[in-house]
Design a protein around this motif. Structure first.
Motif, mmCIF file in Angstrom:
data_model
loop_
_atom_site.group_PDB
_atom_site.id
_atom_site.type_symbol
_atom_site.label_atom_id
_atom_site.label_comp_id
_atom_site.label_asym_id
_atom_site.label_seq_id
_atom_site.Cartn_x
_atom_site.Cartn_y
_atom_site.Cartn_z
ATOM 1 N N ALA A 71 65.729 38.125 48.104
ATOM 2 C CA ALA A 71 64.725 37.157 48.541
ATOM 3 C C ALA A 71 63.960 36.588 47.352
ATOM 4 O O ALA A 71 63.659 35.389 47.310
ATOM 5 C CB ALA A 71 63.761 37.821 49.524
ATOM 6 N N ALA A 72 63.647 37.439 46.373
ATOM 7 C CA ALA A 72 62.916 36.970 45.195
ATOM 8 C C ALA A 72 63.709 35.921 44.431
ATOM 9 O O ALA A 72 63.161 34.891 43.998
ATOM 10 C CB ALA A 72 62.579 38.153 44.283
ATOM 11 N N LEU A 73 65.006 36.160 44.252
ATOM 12 C CA LEU A 73 65.836 35.180 43.546
ATOM 13 C C LEU A 73 65.952 33.884 44.339
ATOM 14 O O LEU A 73 65.913 32.781 43.762
ATOM 15 C CB LEU A 73 67.221 35.766 43.276
ATOM 16 N N ALA A 74 66.103 34.005 45.646
ATOM 17 C CA ALA A 74 66.189 32.801 46.486
ATOM 18 C C ALA A 74 64.890 32.008 46.445
ATOM 19 O O ALA A 74 64.903 30.774 46.336
ATOM 20 C CB ALA A 74 66.527 33.196 47.920
ATOM 21 N N ARG A 75 63.769 32.707 46.523
ATOM 22 C CA ARG A 75 62.476 32.027 46.466
ATOM 23 C C ARG A 75 62.259 31.378 45.096
ATOM 24 O O ARG A 75 61.676 30.290 44.995
ATOM 25 C CB ARG A 75 61.360 33.019 46.774
ATOM 26 N N ALA A 76 62.756 32.023 44.048
ATOM 27 C CA ALA A 76 62.667 31.424 42.712
ATOM 28 C C ALA A 76 63.424 30.112 42.647
ATOM 29 O O ALA A 76 63.069 29.217 41.867
ATOM 30 C CB ALA A 76 63.207 32.400 41.665
ATOM 31 N N PHE A 77 64.454 29.994 43.473
ATOM 32 C CA PHE A 77 65.249 28.756 43.517
ATOM 33 C C PHE A 77 64.669 27.740 44.494
ATOM 34 O O PHE A 77 65.229 26.655 44.663
ATOM 35 C CB PHE A 77 66.697 29.094 43.885
ATOM 36 N N GLY A 78 63.575 28.096 45.152
ATOM 37 C CA GLY A 78 62.910 27.145 46.037
ATOM 38 C C GLY A 78 63.296 27.242 47.494
ATOM 39 O O GLY A 78 62.991 26.338 48.282
ATOM 40 N N VAL A 79 63.962 28.331 47.896
ATOM 41 C CA VAL A 79 64.395 28.483 49.285
ATOM 42 C C VAL A 79 63.191 28.765 50.180
ATOM 43 O O VAL A 79 62.316 29.566 49.844
ATOM 44 C CB VAL A 79 65.435 29.613 49.386
ATOM 45 N N GLU A 80 63.179 28.160 51.347
ATOM 46 C CA GLU A 80 62.076 28.329 52.291
ATOM 47 C C GLU A 80 62.153 29.690 52.991
ATOM 48 O O GLU A 80 63.231 30.278 53.137
ATOM 49 C CB GLU A 80 62.121 27.215 53.347
ATOM 50 N N PRO A 81 61.008 30.219 53.466
ATOM 51 C CA PRO A 81 60.981 31.541 54.104
ATOM 52 C C PRO A 81 61.932 31.685 55.284
ATOM 53 O O PRO A 81 62.557 32.742 55.452
ATOM 54 C CB PRO A 81 59.521 31.676 54.548
ATOM 55 N N ALA A 82 62.070 30.665 56.110
ATOM 56 C CA ALA A 82 62.935 30.770 57.286
ATOM 57 C C ALA A 82 64.378 31.044 56.895
ATOM 58 O O ALA A 82 65.099 31.764 57.604
ATOM 59 C CB ALA A 82 62.842 29.490 58.119
ATOM 60 N N ALA A 83 64.823 30.486 55.781
ATOM 61 C CA ALA A 83 66.196 30.712 55.335
ATOM 62 C C ALA A 83 66.378 32.146 54.847
ATOM 63 O O ALA A 83 67.466 32.723 55.001
ATOM 64 C CB ALA A 83 66.562 29.725 54.230
ATOM 65 N N VAL A 84 65.338 32.735 54.260
ATOM 66 C CA VAL A 84 65.407 34.148 53.869
ATOM 67 C C VAL A 84 65.629 35.002 55.111
ATOM 68 O O VAL A 84 66.517 35.859 55.146
ATOM 69 C CB VAL A 84 64.121 34.578 53.135
ATOM 70 N N ARG A 85 64.836 34.759 56.143
ATOM 71 C CA ARG A 85 64.985 35.515 57.392
ATOM 72 C C ARG A 85 66.373 35.323 57.994
ATOM 73 O O ARG A 85 67.063 36.296 58.338
ATOM 74 C CB ARG A 85 63.921 35.052 58.384
ATOM 75 N N ASP A 86 66.805 34.079 58.103
ATOM 76 C CA ASP A 86 68.095 33.800 58.740
ATOM 77 C C ASP A 86 69.246 34.370 57.920
ATOM 78 O O ASP A 86 70.226 34.895 58.480
ATOM 79 C CB ASP A 86 68.276 32.296 58.919
#
Length: 475
Positions: free
Chosen positions: A303-318
């Motif tokens: 999740a940290a790497l995805a968020r660093a790339f600008g991914v929204e929270p809903a995509a982390v959950r999904d």
């Protein structure tokens, strides 16, 4: 490097297999004069050699130590040890040595297109799971991506193929990082550090240094494990681009610039507008499959790497909800007579086994194999209170038996004096005899498999087959 840079360049590829064969093909396709050298001369090597030779590539089997004349570059399989005579000869001749990851990095953007950024992951354990979780999150965000690297998909195929990507989720081993001096990731994570592969690296310090290479030149985030100080130390030592941030993950309540867990919720206090006072909910612990502590840590790192790339929270959950773990990673096989049977054949070292053992309360532990220089006192001390019994097999089982005698002498131990593949069925029978309703029979060997099985996958399959056979008998 452009395509023209490779025309007529004499390149030696060291080693066949999952990295050497793609490297030879890609380099040959770019116009290089390729010679493959390989230590082995077995049936599989000869078959691979025949395929390459049919394309005009020279292959020398059984001669992996001699540097071919006119070599201008060596591209090595990651597992080849730095002390091999081939590399000494290359150093004496002033010939650079790259790994397949370094080659892939250099080939990025040779067609003039903007290359896909790399989100890179390493660590002693959890790499594959974390990278696949990350890829699932990126896909949920609508990004074109792939899980590549040490995960089994060649980075060269991803970089040199026709498919285009927005971002790549890249698993990197310590071997690969050793041979990849130019790698500069968008963001990277070191999940954990524990002694492993010390026979290859020579020391824990050298092993950690190679792992730490993943942080060099990071642009956005260096993700570390707040529970493992050694990973944070690697961040402190890294030379990163200005503005790159240190982002921790923890199973506890996170501080600013960390991701963590609060009341069963995975939360982000790193990529929010006011990280001193705000936290962003990302997913529930129940969204992580399986929700064992070490796997929740993997999810937080992804999740940290995805968020660093600008991914929204809903995509982390999904993405976490969509993720399905690979086989042989704390995989529940069956319940038989109210006893759970769990396959964690991927736990090939003590650090991985420790995480697996921590996930259950009352365990009959199946362990043993090739220790790779490991010691087991700390592992046994940490899990002794949860052990109902232990079944040992494999070449180095005596090391575990001796640690159990020192630190858990009251725990019943069955020592199977055999290393044939049929020993697994006996191990499951003995484990079933020791188990009580509510227990977990956990195969987390803490050792490599090659004394008895081709790989950990075959070991896991043997365990699962034996469990299913027992289930059929009990039906």
């Amino acid at each position: 490097m452009s395509n023209a840079d490779w025309q007529g360049k004499h390149v030696t590829v060291a080693g066949l297999g999952v990295s050497g064969v793609p490297a030879a093909r890609v380099l040959h396709g770019l116009g290089a004069v390729v010679t493959v050298v390989n230590d082995g001369d077995d049936e599989r090597s000869r078959a691979q050699a025949a395929e390459l030779e049919a394309q005009g590539i020279t292959v020398r089997l059984g001669d992996g130590d001699t540097l071919p004349a006119s070599t201008e570059l060596v591209v090595t399989a990651p597992g080849w040890k730095p002390g091999k005579p081939l590399f000494a000869a290359a150093a004496d001749a002033g010939v650079p040595v790259w790994g397949d990851v370094e080659l892939a990095w250099r080939l990025r953007g040779r067609d003039g297109k903007e290359p896909a950024p790399w989100l890179a992951v390493t660590g002693t354990n959890g790499k594959t799971t974390t990278v696949r979780m990350l890829a699932s999150i990126l896909e949920a965000a609508g990004l074109r991506t792939a899980a590549v690297g040490n995960i089994g998909v060649s980075l060269l195929d991803a970089v040199a193929g026709e498919q285009t990507y927005d971002v790549l989720a890249v698993e990197l081993s310590s071997y690969q990082l050793h041979w990849a001096p130019s790698l500069r990731a968008h963001s990277a994570a070191v999940l954990n550090l524990a002694p492993d592969h010390l026979d290859w690296h020579g020391s824990m310090e050298a092993y950690a240094a190679d792992k730490g290479r993943i942080y060099e030149g990071n642009r956005v985030a260096c993700v570390y494990n707040a529970a493992d100080r050694a990973t944070e130390d690697l961040v402190r030592e890294a030379d990163v681009e200005e503005g790159c941030r240190a982002i921790g993950f923890t199973l506890a309540t996170p501080g600013p610039s960390q991701l963590g867990v609060v009341d069963g919720i995975l939360v982000d206090r790193a990529f929010v507008q006011n990280r001193q006072k705000q936290a962003q909910e990302l997913a529930e612990v129940a969204d992580v499959n399986p929700p064992a502590p070490h796997n929740i840590a993997n999810a937080l790192a992804a999740a940290a790497l995805a968020r660093a790339f600008g991914v929204e929270p809903a995509a982390v959950r999904d993405g976490l909800r969509n993720f399905r773990p690979d086989p042989h990673r704390i995989e529940h096989v069956a319940d038989v007579d109210r006893v759970a049977y769990v396959d964690d054949s991927k736990a090939t070292n003590t650090h991985a086994a420790e995480a697996s053992l921590a996930a259950y309360d009352s365990i009959v532990w199946i362990a043993g194999g090739l220790a790779k220089g490991a010691t087991f006192d700390e592992l046994v001390t940490g899990c002794a209170e949860r052990l109902r019994g232990v079944v040992l097999m494999g070449a180095d089982r005596a090391l575990i038996r001796e640690a159990l005698a020192r630190h858990a002498p009251e725990v019943p131990v069955v020592d199977l004096d055999r290393t044939d593949t049929g020993a697994m069925s006996e191990a499951v029978r003995e484990a079933a005899r020791l188990a009580r309703p509510g227990d977990t029979v956990l195969m987390a060997p803490a050792c490599a498999s090659m004394d008895m099985f081709v790989n950990y996958n075959k070991r896991g399959e043997a365990f699962a087959d034996a469990v299913r056979a027992r289930a059929a008998e009990s039906a």
